[in-house]
Write an enzyme that holds these catalytic residues in place. Structure first.
Site, short mmCIF file in Angstrom:
data_model
loop_
_atom_site.label_atom_id
_atom_site.label_comp_id
_atom_site.label_asym_id
_atom_site.label_seq_id
_atom_site.Cartn_x
_atom_site.Cartn_y
_atom_site.Cartn_z
N GLU A 162 0.84 -1.19 0.00
CA GLU A 162 0.00 0.00 0.00
C GLU A 162 0.88 1.24 0.00
O GLU A 162 1.83 1.33 0.76
CB GLU A 162 -0.91 -0.02 1.24
CG GLU A 162 -1.90 1.11 1.30
CD GLU A 162 -2.63 1.27 -0.03
OE1 GLU A 162 -3.30 0.33 -0.46
OE2 GLU A 162 -2.53 2.35 -0.64
N GLU A 166 -0.80 9.08 5.12
CA GLU A 166 -1.81 9.50 6.09
C GLU A 166 -2.15 10.97 5.87
O GLU A 166 -1.32 11.76 5.44
CB GLU A 166 -1.30 9.24 7.51
CG GLU A 166 -1.32 7.76 7.81
CD GLU A 166 -0.79 7.41 9.19
OE1 GLU A 166 -0.95 8.22 10.11
OE2 GLU A 166 -0.20 6.32 9.30
N LYS A 221 8.16 -1.80 -2.35
CA LYS A 221 7.55 -1.01 -1.27
C LYS A 221 8.64 -0.42 -0.37
O LYS A 221 8.63 0.78 -0.07
CB LYS A 221 6.59 -1.89 -0.47
CG LYS A 221 6.03 -1.24 0.78
CD LYS A 221 5.19 -0.01 0.46
CE LYS A 221 5.01 0.85 1.69
NZ LYS A 221 4.22 2.05 1.47
N CYS A 277 6.30 4.70 9.36
CA CYS A 277 6.91 3.80 8.37
C CYS A 277 8.30 4.16 7.86
O CYS A 277 9.11 3.26 7.67
CB CYS A 277 5.95 3.62 7.21
SG CYS A 277 4.51 2.67 7.72
P1 NAD Z 1 -1.92 -0.43 12.72
O1 NAD Z 1 -1.14 -0.75 13.92
O2 NAD Z 1 -2.70 0.84 12.64
O3 NAD Z 1 -2.96 -1.61 12.43
C1 NAD Z 1 -2.67 -2.96 12.51
C2 NAD Z 1 -3.85 -3.68 13.17
O4 NAD Z 1 -3.66 -5.09 13.07
C3 NAD Z 1 -4.01 -3.38 14.67
O5 NAD Z 1 -5.27 -2.82 14.91
C4 NAD Z 1 -3.85 -4.77 15.34
O6 NAD Z 1 -4.68 -4.93 16.45
C5 NAD Z 1 -4.24 -5.70 14.22
N1 NAD Z 1 -3.69 -7.05 14.37
C6 NAD Z 1 -2.43 -7.43 14.66
N2 NAD Z 1 -2.32 -8.77 14.66
C7 NAD Z 1 -3.56 -9.26 14.38
C8 NAD Z 1 -4.09 -10.56 14.24
N3 NAD Z 1 -3.30 -11.65 14.36
N4 NAD Z 1 -5.41 -10.71 13.95
C9 NAD Z 1 -6.19 -9.61 13.81
N5 NAD Z 1 -5.74 -8.34 13.91
C10 NAD Z 1 -4.44 -8.16 14.20
O7 NAD Z 1 -0.90 -0.52 11.50
P2 NAD Z 1 -1.01 0.24 10.08
O8 NAD Z 1 -0.48 1.63 10.20
O9 NAD Z 1 -2.34 0.00 9.49
O10 NAD Z 1 0.08 -0.57 9.26
C11 NAD Z 1 -0.14 -1.88 8.85
C12 NAD Z 1 0.91 -2.27 7.83
O11 NAD Z 1 0.78 -1.45 6.67
C13 NAD Z 1 2.34 -2.10 8.30
O12 NAD Z 1 3.12 -3.15 7.78
C14 NAD Z 1 2.77 -0.79 7.68
O13 NAD Z 1 4.16 -0.76 7.43
C15 NAD Z 1 2.02 -0.80 6.39
N6 NAD Z 1 1.73 0.54 5.83
C16 NAD Z 1 1.30 1.55 6.65
C17 NAD Z 1 0.97 2.80 6.10
C18 NAD Z 1 0.47 3.93 6.97
O14 NAD Z 1 0.27 5.00 6.44
N7 NAD Z 1 0.26 3.76 8.25
C19 NAD Z 1 1.03 2.99 4.72
C20 NAD Z 1 1.45 1.93 3.91
C21 NAD Z 1 1.80 0.71 4.49
C1 UGA Z 2 4.63 7.61 3.67
C2 UGA Z 2 4.64 7.53 2.14
O1 UGA Z 2 4.46 8.86 1.60
C3 UGA Z 2 3.51 6.63 1.64
O2 UGA Z 2 3.60 6.50 0.23
C4 UGA Z 2 3.65 5.26 2.29
O3 UGA Z 2 2.60 4.41 1.90
C5 UGA Z 2 3.64 5.41 3.80
O4 UGA Z 2 4.73 6.30 4.20
C6 UGA Z 2 3.86 4.13 4.52
O5 UGA Z 2 4.41 3.18 3.99
O6 UGA Z 2 3.48 4.15 5.70
P1 UGA Z 2 3.21 8.95 5.50
O7 UGA Z 2 4.31 8.55 6.42
O8 UGA Z 2 1.82 8.67 5.92
O9 UGA Z 2 3.40 8.22 4.08
O10 UGA Z 2 3.29 10.51 5.19
P2 UGA Z 2 4.28 11.39 4.29
O11 UGA Z 2 3.49 12.40 3.60
O12 UGA Z 2 5.17 10.56 3.46
O13 UGA Z 2 5.15 12.15 5.39
C7 UGA Z 2 6.11 11.47 6.18
C8 UGA Z 2 6.92 12.47 6.97
O14 UGA Z 2 7.79 13.21 6.13
C9 UGA Z 2 6.05 13.52 7.69
O15 UGA Z 2 6.57 13.77 8.97
C10 UGA Z 2 6.19 14.73 6.80
O16 UGA Z 2 6.00 15.93 7.48
C11 UGA Z 2 7.62 14.60 6.33
N1 UGA Z 2 7.90 15.29 5.05
C12 UGA Z 2 7.24 14.93 3.92
C13 UGA Z 2 8.85 16.28 5.02
O17 UGA Z 2 9.47 16.62 6.04
N2 UGA Z 2 9.11 16.91 3.82
C14 UGA Z 2 8.49 16.57 2.67
O18 UGA Z 2 8.79 17.17 1.62
C15 UGA Z 2 7.53 15.55 2.73
#
Ligand code: NAD
Ligand code: UGA
Length: 468
Positions: A162, A166, A221, A277
């Site tokens: 993904e 955020e 990723k 992340c």
């Molecule tokens: P999160 O902690 O918000 O959510 C994960 C959820 O999974 C939790 O609510 C937890 O209770 C649940 N969980 C864990 N083990 C479980 C199980 N065995 N059965 C059922 N539920 C279970 O995490 P997130 O931010 O959604 O991230 C999830 C993954 O996606 C990570 O690998 C992260 O690197 C990736 N990712 C995150 C973002 C982001 O913006 N946060 C963007 C891209 C990818």
């Molecule tokens: C980032 C990536 O942008 C997503 O593509 C990816 O899916 C995600 O990580 C993930 O794997 O979790 P996110 O961390 O939600 O997304 O937000 P970003 O917009 O990337 O910002 C990350 C951090 O960098 C923030 O603290 C932001 O303020 C900072 N940032 C971003 C800077 O300081 N300068 C910039 O030019 C851009």
């Protein structure tokens, strides 16, 4: 021939699973989507008017399909049993103990979800890695699935990382740059990829749905996050040169970004990147490189994280040195605690690091953030399990109800998050100035303030990437 997906289960109702599968449900009214989690409070929140995560536009989409073809539940087993396609979207934090501690991804949650699938499945399943995982994790998942399942059940494993960010999750999901699907190059692997591609094709153009080999997809990723974070660390490294020379980082970034090979995005200097992340995924890449006996590669990527730590430290040192090297007893207002605007998420937020630095120096700190809950701020500032730690923290830190209250009687105001409401066109900085101690300092860690305008009001202004 590939199957048409009718029922989807998403394991993990977090920042990724929740929004992603909500959009899938909204765009595919004929598919039943059940998002499950072991965290009862989180599921209850998804079923309420107060969703557990705050994303612009998300409430409306959830309301439009919840109870129709979108369900949130803690009945993990039933959802696994019924589904023909299962997203594994659980957390993959950095390991804190044992082998690889501090670098490697903790795959314990992925493993337990996978074991559950193996145990419960009574029919063929397409299992999709949505979580960000180290390269070759799909192989381990296959091993667990095949070793623990009933005979005769087929599992096809796909990687579908993904890329949403955020604060813009809904629009990123509605209009993705690309959807990536990795599969084995076998007949059934390709068929599973085609089934998943159909789900996305309800709203994403076919030529933006890219299929490739499983390992490339997993690595892409980590690579994308590493490249994005590297741009920020690069511009932040240059910001230090700007502060020492009189060059202006915004002009430098503008000049470089006009080169179409470089491009303008993700070149905004800041107090440092945060979020759950970037750091985690780079450290994961560092660990992977070390394990593959590639120390030079590991050192190269590690530097992106080191530069980020340096940037946060450099910024707080600048604040402290502006006060003749002591901020003991001074009041510092922290505007913004989330790691970026438009989210209530504070994971790895630079504000946490700064508050800890200022606490060590004996400052009094008032925090205001428009979205972050008070209870979350206390969790972030205390050590889990340390007795009386909260009482100690609260001797120095308070949480304000708005920006004006935070800045009242302060010596310095620090912009930690770029919330629109902190811009000098929205917030009344003249009023803030009038109620501050003099000299009144403002430090802009997010480049959202007009320096000259604030100087005209009487402020001493410290901006990232500009000499004072
Ligand atoms: P999160 O902690 O918000 O959510 C994960 C959820 O999974 C939790 O609510 C937890 O209770 C649940 N969980 C864990 N083990 C479980 C199980 N065995 N059965 C059922 N539920 C279970 O995490 P997130 O931010 O959604 O991230 C999830 C993954 O996606 C990570 O690998 C992260 O690197 C990736 N990712 C995150 C973002 C982001 O913006 N946060 C963007 C891209 C990818
Ligand atoms: C980032 C990536 O942008 C997503 O593509 C990816 O899916 C995600 O990580 C993930 O794997 O979790 P996110 O961390 O939600 O997304 O937000 P970003 O917009 O990337 O910002 C990350 C951090 O960098 C923030 O603290 C932001 O303020 C900072 N940032 C971003 C800077 O300081 N300068 C910039 O030019 C851009």
């Amino acid at each position: 021939p590939h199957i048409k997906v009718k029922k989807i289960c998403c394991i993990g109702a977090g920042y990724v699973g929740g929004p992603t599968c909500t959009i899938i449900a909204a765009k595919n009214p004929d598919i039943i989507v059940t998002i499950v989690d072991i965290n009862q409070a989180r599921i209850d929140a998804w079923n309420s008017d107060n969703l557990p995560i705050s994303e612009p536009g998300l409430d409306e989409v959830v309301k439009s399909c919840r109870g129709r073809n979108l369900f949130f539940s803690t009945d993990v087993d039933k959802a696994i049993h019924d589904a023909d396609l299962i997203f594994v979207s659980v957390n993959t934090p950095t390991k804190t103990k044992g082998m690889g501690a501090g670098y490697a991804a903790d795959l314990g949650y992925v493993e337990s979800a996978t074991r559950r699938i193996a145990q419960i499945a009574r029919s063929d399943k397409i299992v999709v890695e949505k979580s960000t995982v180290p390269c070759r994790t799909a192989q381990n998942m296959r091993y667990i699935l095949e070793a623990n399942s009933k005979a005769g059940i087929r599992f096809d494993i796909l990687s579908n990382p993904e890329f949403l960010a955020e604060g813009t999750a809904v629009s990123d999901l509605m209009n993705p740059d690309r959807v990536l699907i990795g599969s084995l190059k076998t007949e059934s692997g390709r068929a599973a990829a085609a089934s998943l591609a159909d789900v996305y094709a309800s709203w994403v153009a076919r030529d933006q749905i890219i299929t490739m080999n499983l390992w490339s997809s997993e690595l892409s990723k980590l690579a994308a996050n590493a490249l994005l974070a590297q741009r920020i660390s690069s511009i932040n490294a240059l910001s230090a040169i700007c502060e020492a020379t009189g060059a202006d980082i915004e002009e430098v970034s503008y000049a470089c970004g006009l080169d179409t090979r470089i491009g303008p995005k993700f070149l905004k200097a800041s107090v440092g990147f945060g979020g759950s992340c970037f750091q985690k995924d780079i450290l994961n890449l560092v660990y992977l490189s070390e394990s593959l006996h590639l120390p030079e590669v590991a050192a190269y990527w590690k530097q992106v994280v080191d530069m980020n730590e340096y940037q946060k430290r450099r910024f707080s040192n600048r604040v402290i040195s502006s006060f003749f090297n002591t901020i003991y007893g001074k009041k510092i207002a922290i505007l913004g605690f989330a790691f970026k605007k438009d989210t209530s998420d504070t994971r790895e937020s630079p504000a946490i690091t700064l508050v800890n630095h200022f606490r060590t120096e004996g400052a009094q700190i008032a925090i205001y953030d428009p979205k972050v809950q008070e209870s979350q701020i206390w969790i972030d500032l205390t050590e889990p399990g340390v007795m009386d730690d909260l009482t100690e923290v609260q001797k120095q830190v308070s949480i304000a109800k708005d920006a004006y209250a935070a800045c009242d009687d302060a010596d310095a105001v620090i912009i930690c998050t770029e919330w629109d409401e902190f811009r000098d066109t929205v917030l009344d900085y003249k009023l803030i100035y009038d109620h501050m101690k003099k000299p009144a300092f403002v430090f802009d860690g997010r480049l959202i303030l007009n320096k000259t305008r604030l100087e005209d009001m009487g402020f001493q202004v410290g901006t990232i990437g500009r000499a004072t």
